[in-house]
Design a protein around this motif. Structure first.
Motif, PDB file in Angstrom:
ATOM      1  N   ASN A  10       0.846  -1.193   0.000  1.00 45.66           N
ATOM      2  CA  ASN A  10       0.000   0.000   0.000  1.00 45.66           C
ATOM      3  C   ASN A  10       0.878   1.238   0.000  1.00 45.66           C
ATOM      4  O   ASN A  10       1.884   1.282   0.713  1.00 45.66           O
ATOM      5  N   LYS A  11       0.489   2.234  -0.777  1.00 45.56           N
ATOM      6  CA  LYS A  11       1.248   3.482  -0.818  1.00 45.56           C
ATOM      7  C   LYS A  11       0.289   4.641  -0.992  1.00 45.56           C
ATOM      8  O   LYS A  11      -0.531   4.648  -1.924  1.00 45.56           O
ATOM      9  N   VAL A  12       0.366   5.597  -0.087  1.00 47.45           N
ATOM     10  CA  VAL A  12      -0.380   6.834  -0.238  1.00 47.45           C
ATOM     11  C   VAL A  12       0.635   7.939  -0.496  1.00 47.45           C
ATOM     12  O   VAL A  12       1.596   8.085   0.255  1.00 47.45           O
ATOM     13  N   THR A  13       0.431   8.682  -1.559  1.00 47.10           N
ATOM     14  CA  THR A  13       1.396   9.720  -1.911  1.00 47.10           C
ATOM     15  C   THR A  13       0.663  10.993  -2.287  1.00 47.10           C
ATOM     16  O   THR A  13      -0.515  10.984  -2.666  1.00 47.10           O
ATOM     17  N   GLU A  14       1.363  12.095  -2.185  1.00 40.60           N
ATOM     18  CA  GLU A  14       0.772  13.380  -2.549  1.00 40.60           C
ATOM     19  C   GLU A  14       0.926  13.603  -4.047  1.00 40.60           C
ATOM     20  O   GLU A  14       1.953  13.230  -4.648  1.00 40.60           O
ATOM     21  N   LYS A  15      -0.071  14.243  -4.606  1.00 43.05           N
ATOM     22  CA  LYS A  15      -0.028  14.598  -6.017  1.00 43.05           C
ATOM     23  C   LYS A  15       1.270  15.346  -6.326  1.00 43.05           C
ATOM     24  O   LYS A  15       1.678  16.242  -5.572  1.00 43.05           O
ATOM     25  N   GLY A  16       1.893  14.922  -7.417  1.00 40.56           N
ATOM     26  CA  GLY A  16       3.130  15.582  -7.827  1.00 40.56           C
ATOM     27  C   GLY A  16       4.408  14.869  -7.392  1.00 40.56           C
ATOM     28  O   GLY A  16       5.486  15.132  -7.931  1.00 40.56           O
ATOM     29  N   LYS A  17       4.270  13.943  -6.440  1.00 50.35           N
ATOM     30  CA  LYS A  17       5.446  13.199  -5.982  1.00 50.35           C
ATOM     31  C   LYS A  17       5.712  12.034  -6.921  1.00 50.35           C
ATOM     32  O   LYS A  17       4.829  11.574  -7.644  1.00 50.35           O
ATOM     33  N   ASP A  18       6.945  11.521  -6.884  1.00 54.86           N
ATOM     34  CA  ASP A  18       7.298  10.333  -7.650  1.00 54.86           C
ATOM     35  C   ASP A  18       7.137   9.093  -6.765  1.00 54.86           C
ATOM     36  O   ASP A  18       7.358   9.158  -5.558  1.00 54.86           O
ATOM     37  N   VAL A  19       6.752   7.972  -7.380  1.00 54.47           N
ATOM     38  CA  VAL A  19       6.672   6.708  -6.633  1.00 54.47           C
ATOM     39  C   VAL A  19       7.372   5.602  -7.410  1.00 54.47           C
ATOM     40  O   VAL A  19       7.438   5.632  -8.642  1.00 54.47           O
ATOM     41  N   SER A  62       1.626   7.335 -20.256  1.00 52.08           N
ATOM     42  CA  SER A  62       2.249   8.622 -20.561  1.00 52.08           C
ATOM     43  C   SER A  62       3.734   8.536 -20.272  1.00 52.08           C
ATOM     44  O   SER A  62       4.216   7.522 -19.737  1.00 52.08           O
ATOM     45  N   ASP A  63       4.441   9.576 -20.612  1.00 48.82           N
ATOM     46  CA  ASP A  63       5.897   9.560 -20.366  1.00 48.82           C
ATOM     47  C   ASP A  63       6.228   9.720 -18.886  1.00 48.82           C
ATOM     48  O   ASP A  63       7.393   9.699 -18.501  1.00 48.82           O
ATOM     49  N   ARG A  64       5.199   9.879 -18.050  1.00 44.46           N
ATOM     50  CA  ARG A  64       5.467   9.899 -16.606  1.00 44.46           C
ATOM     51  C   ARG A  64       5.714   8.492 -16.074  1.00 44.46           C
ATOM     52  O   ARG A  64       6.215   8.328 -14.977  1.00 44.46           O
ATOM     53  N   PHE A  65       5.328   7.505 -16.879  1.00 50.07           N
ATOM     54  CA  PHE A  65       5.477   6.106 -16.479  1.00 50.07           C
ATOM     55  C   PHE A  65       6.712   5.507 -17.141  1.00 50.07           C
ATOM     56  O   PHE A  65       6.913   5.654 -18.357  1.00 50.07           O
ATOM     57  N   SER A  66       7.512   4.789 -16.348  1.00 54.05           N
ATOM     58  CA  SER A  66       8.649   4.060 -16.897  1.00 54.05           C
ATOM     59  C   SER A  66       8.863   2.807 -16.071  1.00 54.05           C
ATOM     60  O   SER A  66       8.408   2.710 -14.930  1.00 54.05           O
ATOM     61  N   LEU A  77       8.611  -0.237 -11.401  1.00 59.75           N
ATOM     62  CA  LEU A  77       7.734   0.661 -12.153  1.00 59.75           C
ATOM     63  C   LEU A  77       7.785   2.018 -11.459  1.00 59.75           C
ATOM     64  O   LEU A  77       7.531   2.105 -10.253  1.00 59.75           O
ATOM     65  N   THR A  78       8.130   3.035 -12.201  1.00 62.95           N
ATOM     66  CA  THR A  78       8.251   4.380 -11.646  1.00 62.95           C
ATOM     67  C   THR A  78       7.192   5.283 -12.250  1.00 62.95           C
ATOM     68  O   THR A  78       7.009   5.304 -13.474  1.00 62.95           O
ATOM     69  N   ILE A  79       6.499   6.003 -11.385  1.00 62.07           N
ATOM     70  CA  ILE A  79       5.518   6.994 -11.839  1.00 62.07           C
ATOM     71  C   ILE A  79       6.000   8.353 -11.341  1.00 62.07           C
ATOM     72  O   ILE A  79       6.152   8.561 -10.129  1.00 62.07           O
ATOM     73  N   GLN A  83      -0.472  11.835 -10.454  1.00 59.01           N
ATOM     74  CA  GLN A  83      -1.764  12.505 -10.564  1.00 59.01           C
ATOM     75  C   GLN A  83      -2.823  11.631  -9.894  1.00 59.01           C
ATOM     76  O   GLN A  83      -2.622  10.425  -9.708  1.00 59.01           O
ATOM     77  N   GLN A  84      -3.937  12.225  -9.576  1.00 58.32           N
ATOM     78  CA  GLN A  84      -4.986  11.465  -8.893  1.00 58.32           C
ATOM     79  C   GLN A  84      -5.488  10.297  -9.741  1.00 58.32           C
ATOM     80  O   GLN A  84      -5.860   9.255  -9.198  1.00 58.32           O
ATOM     81  N   GLU A  85      -5.489  10.475 -11.055  1.00 61.83           N
ATOM     82  CA  GLU A  85      -5.959   9.388 -11.913  1.00 61.83           C
ATOM     83  C   GLU A  85      -4.990   8.194 -11.945  1.00 61.83           C
ATOM     84  O   GLU A  85      -5.318   7.145 -12.508  1.00 61.83           O
ATOM     85  N   ASP A  86      -3.812   8.353 -11.316  1.00 63.13           N
ATOM     86  CA  ASP A  86      -2.883   7.220 -11.227  1.00 63.13           C
ATOM     87  C   ASP A  86      -3.273   6.266 -10.092  1.00 63.13           C
ATOM     88  O   ASP A  86      -2.722   5.167  -9.985  1.00 63.13           O
ATOM     89  N   SER A  87      -4.217   6.679  -9.261  1.00 63.26           N
ATOM     90  CA  SER A  87      -4.658   5.820  -8.160  1.00 63.26           C
ATOM     91  C   SER A  87      -5.246   4.538  -8.722  1.00 63.26           C
ATOM     92  O   SER A  87      -6.172   4.554  -9.546  1.00 63.26           O
TER      93      SER A  87
END
Lengths: 115, 110
Positions: A10-19, A62-66, A77-79, A83-87
């Motif tokens: 489980n991971k909760v992160t703030e919008k704009g952060k990398d995970v 998108s290019d935010r995903f690698s 997997l790095t995001i 964004q909220q839609e990545d949930s």
């Protein structure tokens, strides 16, 4: 290990952060897959590794995903700039052809919540 | 591009009744078809594949190439069959990604 292992569960992160999400496939499995499952929806293919190369990354949204895989083992997997839609639940799976068949085994998933 | 369609998001039957979960696919070649199941709080797992022509937990599925269908059937549903069922398609037996349907939530009532 006995099965596909994913972390964090489980991971909760703030919008704009990398995970970063990690996947340990079953030992000896040459193929590794990442899928995404949004709440109430089906599994969405992201990327497929054969060994350390990725012959099919057509599902990355998108290019935010690698994603990368090293040593024919662990994959990450790095995001970026989440964004909220990545949930979603991010599922990893692995397989290796045996006897002409290719059974894909799934991990329990990493639940990502972007707030 | 390949596509898998499961027309029913929810399916509810009574214990002992027959159950059929529908799956249709679109692909011009000869894919390999699977059914995966996810029980509550468990990981997604393979139930059966069309190549094996096997019966698992009383479930069977026949590939109908004319109708491009791979419906999952069980003559007498049990409460423990309640789960999420996904139909999936792969383009080869040697390793390629699975394309999933959106799933059918089966509830077997006592």
């Amino acid at each position: 290990g006995a099965g596909v292992s994913q972390s964090p569960s489980n991971k909760v992160t703030e919008k704009g952060k990398d995970v970063e999400l990690r996947c340990d496939p079953i030992s000896g499995h040459t193929a590794l897959y990442w899928y995404r499952q949004r709440l109430g929806q089906g599994l969405e293919f992201l990327i497929y590794f054969q060994g350390n190369s990725a012959p099919d990354k057509s599902g990355l949204p998108s290019d935010r995903f690698s994603a990368e895989r090293t040593g024919e083992s662990v994959s990450t997997l790095t995001i970026q700039r989440t964004q909220q839609e990545d949930s979603a639940v991010y599922l990893c799976a692995s397989s290796t052809p045996r006897g002409g068949r290719n059974t894909i085994y799934f991990g329990e998933g990493s639940w990502l919540t972007v707030v | 591009a390949q596509r898998v369609t499961q027309p029913e998001k929810l399916l509810s039957v009574f214990k002992g009744a027959p159950v059929e979960l529908k799956c249709n696919y679109s692909y011009s070649g000869s894919p390999e078809l699977f059914w995966y199941v996810q029980y509550s709080r468990q990981r997604l797992q393979l139930l059966l594949r069309h190549i094996s022509r096997e019966s698992i937990k009383g479930f069977t599925a026949d590939l109908n190439k004319g109708e491009t269908s791979f419906h999952l059937k069980k003559p007498f549903a049990q409460e423990e069959d309640s789960a999420m069922y996904y139909c999936a398609l792969s383009l080869s037996t040697s390793g390629s990604r699975l394309t999933f349907g959106e799933g059918t939530q089966l509830t077997v009532n006592p």
